[in-house]
Design a protein around this motif. Structure first.
Motif, short mmCIF file in Angstrom:
data_model
loop_
_atom_site.label_atom_id
_atom_site.label_comp_id
_atom_site.label_asym_id
_atom_site.label_seq_id
_atom_site.Cartn_x
_atom_site.Cartn_y
_atom_site.Cartn_z
N UNK A 8 -19.30 -27.01 -7.42
CA UNK A 8 -18.16 -27.68 -8.06
C UNK A 8 -18.16 -27.40 -9.56
N UNK A 9 -19.32 -27.53 -10.20
CA UNK A 9 -19.42 -27.28 -11.64
C UNK A 9 -19.15 -25.81 -11.97
N UNK A 10 -19.63 -24.90 -11.15
CA UNK A 10 -19.50 -23.48 -11.44
C UNK A 10 -18.13 -22.91 -11.14
N UNK A 11 -17.40 -23.53 -10.22
CA UNK A 11 -16.14 -22.93 -9.78
C UNK A 11 -14.92 -23.78 -10.09
N UNK A 12 -14.94 -25.04 -9.77
CA UNK A 12 -13.74 -25.87 -9.92
C UNK A 12 -13.54 -26.41 -11.33
N UNK A 13 -14.60 -26.78 -12.01
CA UNK A 13 -14.41 -27.40 -13.33
C UNK A 13 -15.07 -26.61 -14.46
N UNK A 14 -15.50 -25.40 -14.16
CA UNK A 14 -16.16 -24.57 -15.17
C UNK A 14 -15.21 -24.26 -16.32
N UNK A 15 -15.72 -24.35 -17.53
CA UNK A 15 -14.97 -23.97 -18.70
C UNK A 15 -13.92 -24.97 -19.17
N UNK A 16 -13.81 -26.09 -18.49
CA UNK A 16 -12.82 -27.09 -18.89
C UNK A 16 -13.44 -28.09 -19.85
N UNK A 17 -12.62 -28.61 -20.74
CA UNK A 17 -13.03 -29.66 -21.66
C UNK A 17 -12.28 -30.93 -21.27
N UNK A 18 -12.95 -32.06 -21.34
CA UNK A 18 -12.35 -33.32 -20.94
C UNK A 18 -12.40 -34.29 -22.11
N UNK A 19 -11.26 -34.92 -22.36
CA UNK A 19 -11.16 -35.87 -23.46
C UNK A 19 -11.80 -37.21 -23.15
N UNK A 20 -11.90 -37.53 -21.85
CA UNK A 20 -12.46 -38.82 -21.48
C UNK A 20 -13.03 -38.75 -20.06
N UNK A 21 -13.71 -39.81 -19.66
CA UNK A 21 -14.36 -39.85 -18.35
C UNK A 21 -13.35 -39.85 -17.22
N UNK A 22 -12.18 -40.44 -17.46
CA UNK A 22 -11.15 -40.47 -16.42
C UNK A 22 -10.70 -39.05 -16.08
N UNK A 23 -10.44 -38.23 -17.09
CA UNK A 23 -10.02 -36.86 -16.85
C UNK A 23 -11.09 -36.07 -16.11
N UNK A 24 -12.34 -36.29 -16.46
CA UNK A 24 -13.44 -35.63 -15.76
C UNK A 24 -13.49 -36.09 -14.30
N UNK A 25 -13.37 -37.38 -14.07
CA UNK A 25 -13.40 -37.92 -12.70
C UNK A 25 -12.26 -37.35 -11.87
N UNK A 26 -11.08 -37.24 -12.45
CA UNK A 26 -9.94 -36.69 -11.71
C UNK A 26 -10.17 -35.21 -11.39
N UNK A 27 -10.74 -34.47 -12.32
CA UNK A 27 -11.03 -33.06 -12.08
C UNK A 27 -12.05 -32.89 -10.97
#
Length: 51
Positions: A8-27
């Motif tokens: 998940x970290x290497x493929x789906x959310x790699x390289x993304x920056x998140x402004x808050x925990x909610x955005x990270x959780x949704x990703x």
């Protein structure tokens, strides 16, 4: 579980920056859904009440 988290970290959310925990959780949830659809397996989400 660790293997799936790594994928998940290497493929789906790699390289993304998140402004808050909610955005990270949704990703993470969207990435898990995408992986389950691509892998043709069922995904069940548990909701925990933290209050």
């Amino acid at each position: 579980m660790e293997t799936q988290w790594h994928q998940l970290k290497c493929h789906e959310i790699a390289g993304q920056m998140f402004d808050n925990e909610y955005d990270l959780a949704m990703a993470v949830m969207n990435g898990m859904t995408a992986r389950s659809q691509a892998g043709d397996y069922a995904l069940e989400r548990f909701i925990f009440n933290c209050t």
